[in-house]
Design an enzyme around this catalytic site. Structure first.
Site, PDB file in Angstrom:
ATOM      1  N   CYS A   1       0.810  -1.227   0.000  1.00 52.98           N
ATOM      2  CA  CYS A   1       0.000   0.000   0.000  1.00 52.98           C
ATOM      3  C   CYS A   1       0.841   1.274   0.000  1.00 52.98           C
ATOM      4  O   CYS A   1       0.321   2.360  -0.229  1.00 52.98           O
ATOM      5  CB  CYS A   1      -0.950   0.003   1.189  1.00 52.98           C
ATOM      6  SG  CYS A   1      -2.201  -1.262   1.078  1.00 52.98           S
TER       7      CYS A   1
ATOM      8  N   HIS B   1      -2.877   7.458   2.029  1.00 52.83           N
ATOM      9  CA  HIS B   1      -3.320   6.134   1.567  1.00 52.83           C
ATOM     10  C   HIS B   1      -4.666   5.831   2.222  1.00 52.83           C
ATOM     11  O   HIS B   1      -4.840   6.009   3.430  1.00 52.83           O
ATOM     12  CB  HIS B   1      -2.292   5.069   1.942  1.00 52.83           C
ATOM     13  CG  HIS B   1      -2.820   3.685   1.813  1.00 52.83           C
ATOM     14  ND1 HIS B   1      -3.415   3.228   0.646  1.00 52.83           N
ATOM     15  CD2 HIS B   1      -2.883   2.646   2.694  1.00 52.83           C
ATOM     16  CE1 HIS B   1      -3.805   1.973   0.826  1.00 52.83           C
ATOM     17  NE2 HIS B   1      -3.506   1.593   2.053  1.00 52.83           N
TER      18      HIS B   1
ATOM     19  N   ASN C   1      -9.918  -0.078   0.046  1.00 51.95           N
ATOM     20  CA  ASN C   1      -8.455   0.018   0.001  1.00 51.95           C
ATOM     21  C   ASN C   1      -7.960  -0.601  -1.310  1.00 51.95           C
ATOM     22  O   ASN C   1      -8.004  -1.814  -1.481  1.00 51.95           O
ATOM     23  CB  ASN C   1      -7.867  -0.720   1.214  1.00 51.95           C
ATOM     24  CG  ASN C   1      -6.344  -0.706   1.227  1.00 51.95           C
ATOM     25  OD1 ASN C   1      -5.713  -0.300   0.256  1.00 51.95           O
ATOM     26  ND2 ASN C   1      -5.760  -1.158   2.321  1.00 51.95           N
TER      27      ASN C   1
HETATM   28  N1  ACO Z   1     -18.230  -7.867   9.694  1.00 50.83           N
HETATM   29  C1  ACO Z   1     -18.744  -8.032  10.928  1.00 50.83           C
HETATM   30  N2  ACO Z   1     -17.975  -8.293  11.994  1.00 50.83           N
HETATM   31  C2  ACO Z   1     -16.647  -8.410  11.791  1.00 50.83           C
HETATM   32  C3  ACO Z   1     -16.066  -8.271  10.533  1.00 50.83           C
HETATM   33  C4  ACO Z   1     -16.913  -7.989   9.448  1.00 50.83           C
HETATM   34  N3  ACO Z   1     -16.466  -7.804   8.181  1.00 50.83           N
HETATM   35  N4  ACO Z   1     -14.728  -8.427  10.641  1.00 50.83           N
HETATM   36  C5  ACO Z   1     -14.471  -8.673  11.934  1.00 50.83           C
HETATM   37  N5  ACO Z   1     -15.631  -8.664  12.628  1.00 50.83           N
HETATM   38  C6  ACO Z   1     -15.841  -8.872  14.050  1.00 50.83           C
HETATM   39  C7  ACO Z   1     -14.724  -9.640  14.699  1.00 50.83           C
HETATM   40  O1  ACO Z   1     -14.916 -11.030  14.545  1.00 50.83           O
HETATM   41  C8  ACO Z   1     -14.859  -9.191  16.138  1.00 50.83           C
HETATM   42  O2  ACO Z   1     -15.888  -9.921  16.739  1.00 50.83           O
HETATM   43  P1  ACO Z   1     -15.755 -10.463  18.260  1.00 50.83           P
HETATM   44  O3  ACO Z   1     -15.607  -9.211  19.095  1.00 50.83           O
HETATM   45  O4  ACO Z   1     -17.030 -11.196  18.466  1.00 50.83           O
HETATM   46  O5  ACO Z   1     -14.524 -11.312  18.248  1.00 50.83           O
HETATM   47  C9  ACO Z   1     -15.361  -7.753  16.031  1.00 50.83           C
HETATM   48  O6  ACO Z   1     -15.872  -7.606  14.702  1.00 50.83           O
HETATM   49  C10 ACO Z   1     -14.296  -6.724  16.280  1.00 50.83           C
HETATM   50  O7  ACO Z   1     -13.216  -7.020  15.445  1.00 50.83           O
HETATM   51  P2  ACO Z   1     -11.904  -6.186  15.531  1.00 50.83           P
HETATM   52  O8  ACO Z   1     -10.837  -6.864  14.737  1.00 50.83           O
HETATM   53  O9  ACO Z   1     -11.644  -5.851  16.956  1.00 50.83           O
HETATM   54  O10 ACO Z   1     -12.355  -4.858  14.794  1.00 50.83           O
HETATM   55  P3  ACO Z   1     -11.546  -3.513  14.674  1.00 50.83           P
HETATM   56  O11 ACO Z   1     -12.281  -2.418  15.290  1.00 50.83           O
HETATM   57  O12 ACO Z   1     -10.103  -3.690  15.026  1.00 50.83           O
HETATM   58  O13 ACO Z   1     -11.619  -3.271  13.100  1.00 50.83           O
HETATM   59  C11 ACO Z   1     -10.342  -3.538  11.095  1.00 50.83           C
HETATM   60  C12 ACO Z   1     -11.092  -4.237  12.219  1.00 50.83           C
HETATM   61  C13 ACO Z   1     -11.305  -2.669  10.334  1.00 50.83           C
HETATM   62  C14 ACO Z   1      -9.757  -4.598  10.175  1.00 50.83           C
HETATM   63  C15 ACO Z   1      -9.224  -2.673  11.714  1.00 50.83           C
HETATM   64  O14 ACO Z   1      -8.476  -3.416  12.654  1.00 50.83           O
HETATM   65  C16 ACO Z   1      -8.273  -2.119  10.655  1.00 50.83           C
HETATM   66  O15 ACO Z   1      -8.665  -1.317   9.839  1.00 50.83           O
HETATM   67  N6  ACO Z   1      -6.982  -2.489  10.706  1.00 50.83           N
HETATM   68  C17 ACO Z   1      -6.013  -2.002   9.756  1.00 50.83           C
HETATM   69  C18 ACO Z   1      -6.213  -2.674   8.441  1.00 50.83           C
HETATM   70  C19 ACO Z   1      -5.440  -2.001   7.322  1.00 50.83           C
HETATM   71  O16 ACO Z   1      -5.328  -0.816   7.271  1.00 50.83           O
HETATM   72  N7  ACO Z   1      -4.952  -2.835   6.404  1.00 50.83           N
HETATM   73  C20 ACO Z   1      -4.382  -2.351   5.203  1.00 50.83           C
HETATM   74  C21 ACO Z   1      -2.921  -2.201   5.255  1.00 50.83           C
HETATM   75  S1  ACO Z   1      -2.295  -1.582   3.779  1.00 50.83           S
HETATM   76  C22 ACO Z   1      -1.660  -2.832   2.777  1.00 50.83           C
HETATM   77  O17 ACO Z   1      -0.474  -2.896   2.541  1.00 50.83           O
HETATM   78  C23 ACO Z   1      -2.569  -3.837   2.165  1.00 50.83           C
END
Ligand code: ACO
Length: 333
Positions: A116, A257, A287
């Site tokens: 990214c 980004h 993304n």
């Molecule tokens: N729909 C519904 N529920 C979901 C989903 C979904 N798509 N995905 C996860 N959940 C659930 C989980 O199972 C969890 O449930 P639980 O509490 O019963 O266990 C709950 O939602 C909370 O999950 P978290 O992982 O704590 O959610 P968080 O608030 O951390 O958000 C997210 C997750 C959006 C992925 C966040 O952590 C994030 O954006 N991280 C960075 C990701 C990123 O930027 N990646 C790109 C990097 S760039 C590259 O090089 C590709």
């Protein structure tokens, strides 16, 4: 002292695949909700590759737009650089495919894989060719087809990504203060497992066992990446601003980004940027990995968010782990 030229951004282009996938569409295939995706990420929809579409074709459309705006012919390009980790084939590079499809005869071509952060690495690398005088017109492309690499049953990753291509032409300018200025990059390969595709490289070629365990698909420790990302964006911004002797009030638009609107807003708050200074279009595309910054530049330009004489701050982060940023002194209207 050797002469330094300006690397002016002379044209921008973008292309999305034809198939739009909304959060509501995803509700039908995995256990998720529109509300969850929007509130956690800011994403409403994304585009994914349809039948017969290729990443190199998207790049060619984006490149032609950028060349048109720059008033250049394909034969004027003397270097093509693509930021990507998802070329049409494992070999050759996406840049070589684009060169062929464009019919560009006077150019070299190569890819950069910085996930990214790919658009920023590619932009700054292209700018070095132009600033040093090695090239006159460089075609910079950021493009990825992440839909081919994710596990569509893994709701923690598949809702985040979209496909797309963006292009930018860098043109040599007599004034070194025009165009791409200072840059800053960071890398921490020790964090590779927080966002990676374990198999498919030389260490673990794809075989039946890999297919069964899905190690050829993206896996991510979302919370770890989230925390890393806020720090990475803030550090990149601070380093570049300090090299340029600027602060947030000197920047017309922050173009980050687009991975998660919560990450961007948290970093921007630390950096003292107002809401009006931050550009977000993640709601439309998700993304798009290496395409994202270029798509954001094109859309914000089309929306009249900046004009000649304005300063833009570009920052990003991604797998690697990698991060970085640069400042552009904008010069075209
Ligand atoms: N729909 C519904 N529920 C979901 C989903 C979904 N798509 N995905 C996860 N959940 C659930 C989980 O199972 C969890 O449930 P639980 O509490 O019963 O266990 C709950 O939602 C909370 O999950 P978290 O992982 O704590 O959610 P968080 O608030 O951390 O958000 C997210 C997750 C959006 C992925 C966040 O952590 C994030 O954006 N991280 C960075 C990701 C990123 O930027 N990646 C790109 C990097 S760039 C590259 O090089 C590709």
């Amino acid at each position: 002292m050797p002469r330094i030229y300006g690397a002016e951004v002379a044209g921008l282009g973008k292309c999305l695949p034809s198939k739009c996938l909304t959060n509501k569409d995803l509700e039908k295939i995995i256990d998720t909700t529109d509300e969850w995706i929007q509130s956690r990420t800011g994403i409403k929809q994304r585009y994914v590759m349809g039948e017969g579409e290729t990443l190199s074709d998207l790049c060619v459309v984006a490149a032609k737009q950028a060349l048109d705006q720059a008033n250049l012919h394909v034969d004027d390009i003397d270097m093509i650089i693509c930021g990507t980790f998802t070329s049409d084939h494992k070999l050759p590079s996406l840049a070589a495919l684009v060169q062929d499809k464009l019919g560009a005869k006077n150019t070299g071509a190569f890819d950069i894989n910085a996930a990214c952060t790919g658009f920023i690495y590619t932009l700054v690398t292209g700018a070095q060719f132009v600033r040093s005088g090695a090239s006159k017109n460089v075609l910079v492309i950021g493009a990825d087809c992440c839909s081919s690499q994710i596990d569509w049953e893994d709701r923690s990753t598949c809702v985040l990504f979209g496909d797309g291509a963006s292009a930018l032409v860098l043109r040599q300018h007599d004034d070194p203060n025009v165009g791409v200025q200072s840059s800053y990059f960071g890398s921490d390969g020790g964090g590779k497992e927080s966002l990676w595709i374990e198999a498919g490289g030389s260490l673990m070629p794809v075989d039946e066992e890999v297919l069964k365990t899905k190690k050829h698909r993206v896996t991510m420790a979302g919370k770890d990446v989230f925390k890393f990302a806020i720090n990475a964006l803030s550090t990149s911004a601070k380093e570049v601003l300090s090299q340029e002797g600027l602060d947030s009030s000197d920047i017309k638009l922050l173009v980050p980004h687009q991975a998660n609107s919560r990450i961007i807003n948290a970093a921007a708050k630390r950096l003292d940027f107002s809401d009006e200074q931050i550009y977000l279009n993640i709601d439309k595309y998700g993304n798009t990995v290496a395409a994202s910054v270029g798509l954001a530049l094109r859309d914000s330009y089309d929306e009249g968010k900046f004009k000649s004489g304005d300063k833009l701050l570009i920052i990003g982060f991604g797998a690697g782990l990698s991060w970085g940023g640069t400042v552009i002194n904008w010069s075209i209207d």
